[in-house]
Scaffold this motif. Structure first.
Motif, PDB file in Angstrom:
ATOM      1  N   SER A 194      47.511  49.853  95.215  1.00  0.00           N
ATOM      2  CA  SER A 194      48.014  51.225  95.265  1.00  0.00           C
ATOM      3  C   SER A 194      47.423  51.926  96.463  1.00  0.00           C
ATOM      4  O   SER A 194      46.280  51.670  96.842  1.00  0.00           O
ATOM      5  CB  SER A 194      47.597  51.996  94.000  1.00  0.00           C
ATOM      6  N   GLU A 195      48.220  52.824  97.043  1.00  0.00           N
ATOM      7  CA  GLU A 195      47.709  53.686  98.118  1.00  0.00           C
ATOM      8  C   GLU A 195      48.235  55.090  97.889  1.00  0.00           C
ATOM      9  O   GLU A 195      49.199  55.285  97.140  1.00  0.00           O
ATOM     10  CB  GLU A 195      48.107  53.136  99.495  1.00  0.00           C
ATOM     11  N   PRO A 196      47.625  56.106  98.517  1.00  0.00           N
ATOM     12  CA  PRO A 196      48.066  57.492  98.292  1.00  0.00           C
ATOM     13  C   PRO A 196      49.511  57.692  98.759  1.00  0.00           C
ATOM     14  O   PRO A 196      49.998  56.964  99.622  1.00  0.00           O
ATOM     15  CB  PRO A 196      47.104  58.327  99.143  1.00  0.00           C
ATOM     16  N   ILE A 197      50.167  58.699  98.198  1.00  0.00           N
ATOM     17  CA  ILE A 197      51.590  58.892  98.504  1.00  0.00           C
ATOM     18  C   ILE A 197      51.802  59.395  99.924  1.00  0.00           C
ATOM     19  O   ILE A 197      52.809  59.055 100.547  1.00  0.00           O
ATOM     20  CB  ILE A 197      52.246  59.839  97.463  1.00  0.00           C
ATOM     21  N   ALA A 239      56.895  54.386  92.853  1.00  0.00           N
ATOM     22  CA  ALA A 239      56.610  55.740  93.361  1.00  0.00           C
ATOM     23  C   ALA A 239      57.025  55.817  94.827  1.00  0.00           C
ATOM     24  O   ALA A 239      58.087  55.336  95.188  1.00  0.00           O
ATOM     25  CB  ALA A 239      55.162  56.116  93.112  1.00  0.00           C
ATOM     26  N   GLN A 253      54.285  52.999  97.161  1.00  0.00           N
ATOM     27  CA  GLN A 253      52.826  53.037  97.233  1.00  0.00           C
ATOM     28  C   GLN A 253      52.139  52.188  96.152  1.00  0.00           C
ATOM     29  O   GLN A 253      50.944  51.945  96.238  1.00  0.00           O
ATOM     30  CB  GLN A 253      52.343  54.493  97.115  1.00  0.00           C
ATOM     31  N   PHE A 254      52.898  51.798  95.110  1.00  0.00           N
ATOM     32  CA  PHE A 254      52.344  50.931  94.065  1.00  0.00           C
ATOM     33  C   PHE A 254      53.019  49.568  94.170  1.00  0.00           C
ATOM     34  O   PHE A 254      54.250  49.495  94.210  1.00  0.00           O
ATOM     35  CB  PHE A 254      52.609  51.499  92.672  1.00  0.00           C
ATOM     36  N   PHE A 297      49.934  60.859  87.316  1.00  0.00           N
ATOM     37  CA  PHE A 297      48.868  59.947  87.767  1.00  0.00           C
ATOM     38  C   PHE A 297      48.990  59.653  89.264  1.00  0.00           C
ATOM     39  O   PHE A 297      48.020  59.266  89.899  1.00  0.00           O
ATOM     40  CB  PHE A 297      48.890  58.640  86.973  1.00  0.00           C
ATOM     41  N   VAL A 298      50.199  59.831  89.838  1.00  0.00           N
ATOM     42  CA  VAL A 298      50.369  59.563  91.269  1.00  0.00           C
ATOM     43  C   VAL A 298      49.591  60.594  92.082  1.00  0.00           C
ATOM     44  O   VAL A 298      48.866  60.250  93.018  1.00  0.00           O
ATOM     45  CB  VAL A 298      51.857  59.572  91.651  1.00  0.00           C
ATOM     46  N   LEU A 334      45.867  60.095  91.942  1.00  0.00           N
ATOM     47  CA  LEU A 334      45.382  58.960  92.737  1.00  0.00           C
ATOM     48  C   LEU A 334      44.817  59.432  94.085  1.00  0.00           C
ATOM     49  O   LEU A 334      43.900  58.818  94.633  1.00  0.00           O
ATOM     50  CB  LEU A 334      46.520  57.960  92.948  1.00  0.00           C
ATOM     51  N   ASP A 335      45.384  60.524  94.596  1.00  0.00           N
ATOM     52  CA  ASP A 335      44.878  61.067  95.869  1.00  0.00           C
ATOM     53  C   ASP A 335      43.383  61.361  95.794  1.00  0.00           C
ATOM     54  O   ASP A 335      42.670  61.281  96.789  1.00  0.00           O
ATOM     55  CB  ASP A 335      45.617  62.361  96.236  1.00  0.00           C
ATOM     56  N   ALA A 367      42.231  56.227  97.667  1.00  0.00           N
ATOM     57  CA  ALA A 367      42.788  54.869  97.598  1.00  0.00           C
ATOM     58  C   ALA A 367      43.158  54.334  98.980  1.00  0.00           C
ATOM     59  O   ALA A 367      44.258  53.853  99.221  1.00  0.00           O
ATOM     60  CB  ALA A 367      44.006  54.862  96.663  1.00  0.00           C
TER      61      ALA A 367
END
Lengths: 386, 373
Positions: free
Chosen positions: A241-244, A371, A374-375, B83-84, B87-88, B92
């Motif tokens: 996962s990484e930030p959006i 998403a 990002q996932f 939850f997205v 995550l910030d 991540a």
């Protein structure tokens, strides 16, 4: 992968349709679960734990539906876990199920992922409306269209590539009895003639909204030995996962996807994915994601993915078939779509993929993303025990 | 004694006692000061606070974490993918190995514990969060019920809990005075707990005020809070090293089991909690004396019910933190129970403790952790 060996010993799917008014939500998940159990030669009583996955609860308006579905899935008195990682959730659910066995805690685990999109409106439910943030009423297609435009700009890919993928996957779907979209004699020209939804995505370049469920029975070595059918061994699993959004992020070729692939390839001993993977089921909800993911997954160099698609290499009779089941473009019960990829990969190495079987498939990739790109969730399955 | 149709307790084999048994420990815990009114802090801020704190306590960097998993509920914010955004706050980047459950974060801890048992990573970060003040929790939990037969009746979580309390009173398992004693003790403990929403609050009128749903008065019902919690898990020598650096000891997880019961309250004997009983037996609660327990009782009557179901004798101190009646940061409340027990064991205040988490109508789904020093 790490931990104890894990095998897919049963797979069950529902037929995917725009509306499954003939069944309740419980009836839908039970249909898939019973088929998977039958395939594995087991009953609910043989199952040690149940893992359930689906995308946002807003799709059906049921909060934490695992609680309501515990009875239908034979989970009463057993452990139950509900996974939610956006569009990648089907894949993540398979991986969490595998973790139950790899941990040494369980021998037979039932994994079910589902969506009943006819209960709601996906574009509404996917439109973020967080307090204190701008609401973009765009749905998933509106969100991904700019990434696709950026890919086309960056790679110089000709416009015909997207319609080629759309037609190829729908032709494959005609071989899959579970597929939702079945369009006889579909051609790229037919795709190009459909209305533009989110430029550059045309109507037939987008996935449908489907009702459906997919179930997989996972087992350890003992369960695999006792299973009536050939097992598919899980050779590697990975999630990233990484930030959006942030200034350094490449949404077209996300690092989380590259890192996830590198991790799963290392576990499974894949040095060159195009050579070492016989068949791939990859999450392609919009046609252009095939060339984009060909690059992200290392099947092609950056900017070259579209050439692989254009050459026919990813067709069912090509040297690196992608989505012989018809893929997400032919059926998209969102929460299940990732597990369907994982299950179809398993069916290929079990020799159980029916009319869309790739001859001699021994190693297969299942892939899902979610998403804002990002996932990522991936597994590699093989016909030989690691 | 078992309800008709309930499979025998042996349906699920006990956890295999292999060589890694007991090798995972809670090594750090952090929680927000839970708030019964919206402070304006978004979810990511709550998560950032506890994740930063737990990593600082443990003395490790984000990049050292082997696996991250969280628990939350979209319906608290009324929008998908809470939850997205959270995550910030975890930082991540580079991308992390990460997952999420739409459950109380105690079940995220369960997923992390399974993952650590593979043997290839040695740390896992677990967090849970929620801003329950943004909606009406009893109404949201109505949408948790069977959508065809139960939810359309409009019965809310408080009314269902009141039915359970009534069943216990009618069976003479508890008296209203017992419930009042639970409330009184919980609020007294909460006033001494700086993280509790009830700190500084005096429940003068709790025992005499009007019933919300007979026999439950306002004081018998947890007040939903905004809050978050984070737990760091580690294995073997890593756990010992991290604990030693903090001047504490690891709180080893000696049993971790979860069981779900039938959904419909009418299909269960509400004077018992079969799923908690099964989880407690499987986790080995009764194998040795227990000094402290934290139970996920969102209603006063659930505390004596759970004390019995978990097999905790009268000598066990239950909910010294004030429990969920003191602070109910929804979706983190179960994980806070684990953290509160682990914190006491890490500090040497207890040798063996039990943490319980629950979700679903009338304690449908239960998780039991046994922690030891």
């Amino acid at each position: 992968m790490s931990g104890r060996p894990v095998a897919v010993i049963g797979v069950g799917q529902t037929r995917y349709r725009t509306r499954r008014d003939d069944v309740s939500i419980a009836g839908l998940v039970r249909e898939a679960a019973l088929r998977a159990l039958e395939d594995a030669g087991l009953d609910f009583a043989d199952i040690d734990a149940v893992v359930l996955g689906k995308a946002p609860d807003l799709f059906e308006g049921v909060v934490m539906p695992d609680l309501y579905l515990a009875d239908a899935l034979g989970a009463r008195g057993k452990p139950l876990l509900r996974v939610h990682t956006a569009g990648s959730v089907g894949g993540s659910t398979g991986i969490v199920g595998a973790s139950h066995i790899a941990s040494g805690a369980f021998e037979r685990v039932l994994v079910v992922a589902w969506e009943k999109q006819s209960e709601s409106n996906a574009t509404w439910a996917l439109t973020l409306a967080h307090p204190m943030s701008t609401s973009l009423v765009v749905g998933a297609g509106g969100y991904f269209a700019p990434f696709i435009r950026a890919y086309i700009e960056r790679s110089g890919a000709p416009g015909r590539i997207g319609p080629m993928v759309a037609a190829k996957d729908r032709r494959n779907a005609l071989r899959n009895p579970y597929a939702h979209l079945r369009i006889p004699d579909i051609t790229p020209e037919m795709v190009e003639a459909t209305p533009m939804l989110w430029e550059p995505i045309r109507y037939l370049e987008a996935c449908p909204s489907s009702d459906g469920a997919c179930a997989v029975v996972l087992g350890g070595r003992t369960a695999a030995r006792a299973a009536p059918g050939a097992p598919a061994w899980v050779l590697g699993t990975a999630m990233r996962s990484e930030p959006i959004a942030f200034a350094g992020r490449d949404a077209v070729d996300p690092r989380a996807g590259r890192d996830c692939a590198a991790d799963v390839y290392a576990q499974a001993g894949i040095a060159d994915p195009r050579r070492d993977i016989d068949v791939a089921e990859v999450y392609v909800p919009f046609s252009w994601y095939e060339p984009m993911w060909l690059e992200n997954l290392g099947f092609a160099s950056p900017g070259e993915g579209w050439r692989l698609t254009e050459s026919g290499a990813t067709a069912i009779d090509g040297d690196t078939p992608w989505n012989p089941s018809g893929g997400v473009l032919s059926a998209n019960p969102i929460g299940a779509s990732g597990l369907i990829r994982f299950a179809e990969a398993a069916q290929q190495v079990r020799g159980a993929a029916g009319d869309h079987q790739i001859d001699g498939a021994r190693t297969a990739l299942g892939h899902a993303y979610g998403a804002g790109s990002q996932f990522f969730a991936m597994w590699i399955v093989g016909s030989e025990c690691p | 004694m078992s309800t008709p149709g309930t499979p025998p307790p042996t349906a699920v084999p006990p956890f295999p006692r292999d060589r890694r048994e007991g090798d995972v420990a809670v090594v750090a815990f952090s929680q927000t000061r839970h708030m019964a009114a919206d402070s304006g802090a978004p979810e990511a801020r709550l998560v950032h606070t506890v994740v930063s704190d737990v990593l600082q306590r443990a003395g490790i960097d984000r990049g050292d974490i082997g696996f991250t998993v969280s628990g939350s509920l979209d319906y608290l914010a009324g929008t998908p993918f809470t939850f997205v955004g959270a995550l910030d706050a975890v930082g991540a980047w580079p991308p992390i190995s990460e997952s999420h459950v739409e459950m109380d974060a105690a079940w995220a801890l369960y997923e992390a514990w399974l993952r650590l048992r593979h043997g290839d990573i040695d740390t896992a970060l677990v967090y849970g969060f929620g801003k329950a003040t943004q909606g009406d929790l009893p109404d949201i939990l109505t949408l948790q019920l069977d959508p065809y037969y139960l939810a359309p009746l409009g019965i809310d979580d408080i009314s269902l809990a009141a039915l359970q309390a009534r069943a216990l009173l009618d069976a003479e398992r508890v008296t209203e005075a017992d419930l009042a004693a639970v409330v009184d003790r919980s609020y007294a403990a909460a006033r001494a707990n700086p993280y509790s929403a009830q700190a500084g609050f005096t429940p003068d009128t709790l025992l005499t005020s009007e019933y919300v749903a007979h026999p439950l008065r306002p004081g018998d019902i947890a007040r939903p809070c905004d809050g978050a919690a984070a737990v760091l898990l580690a294995t073997g020598d890593t756990a010992r090293r991290i604990a030693e650096a903090q001047g504490t000891r690891p709180a080893w997880i000696r049993g971790l089991e979860q069981r779900v019961d039938a959904h419909g309250p009418g299909a269960r004997d509400l004077t018992r909690c079969d799923a908690a009983e099964r989880a407690a037996v499987a986790a080995g609660v009764g194998a040795a004396p227990v000094q402290v327990a934290e139970v996920h009782a969102r209603y006063s009557h659930q505390e004596p019910l759970l004390r019995g179901a978990l097999g905790l004798d009268d000598g066990v101190e239950v909910n010294p933190s004030g429990g969920p009646l003191g602070a109910d940061p929804v979706m983190a409340t179960g994980l806070v129970r684990v953290g509160e027990v682990a914190r006491r064991i890490a500090a040497g205040a207890a040798e063996r403790g039990v943490a319980h988490a629950a979700q679903g109508p009338c304690l449908q789904h239960n998780l039991v952790t046994v922690l030891e020093g």
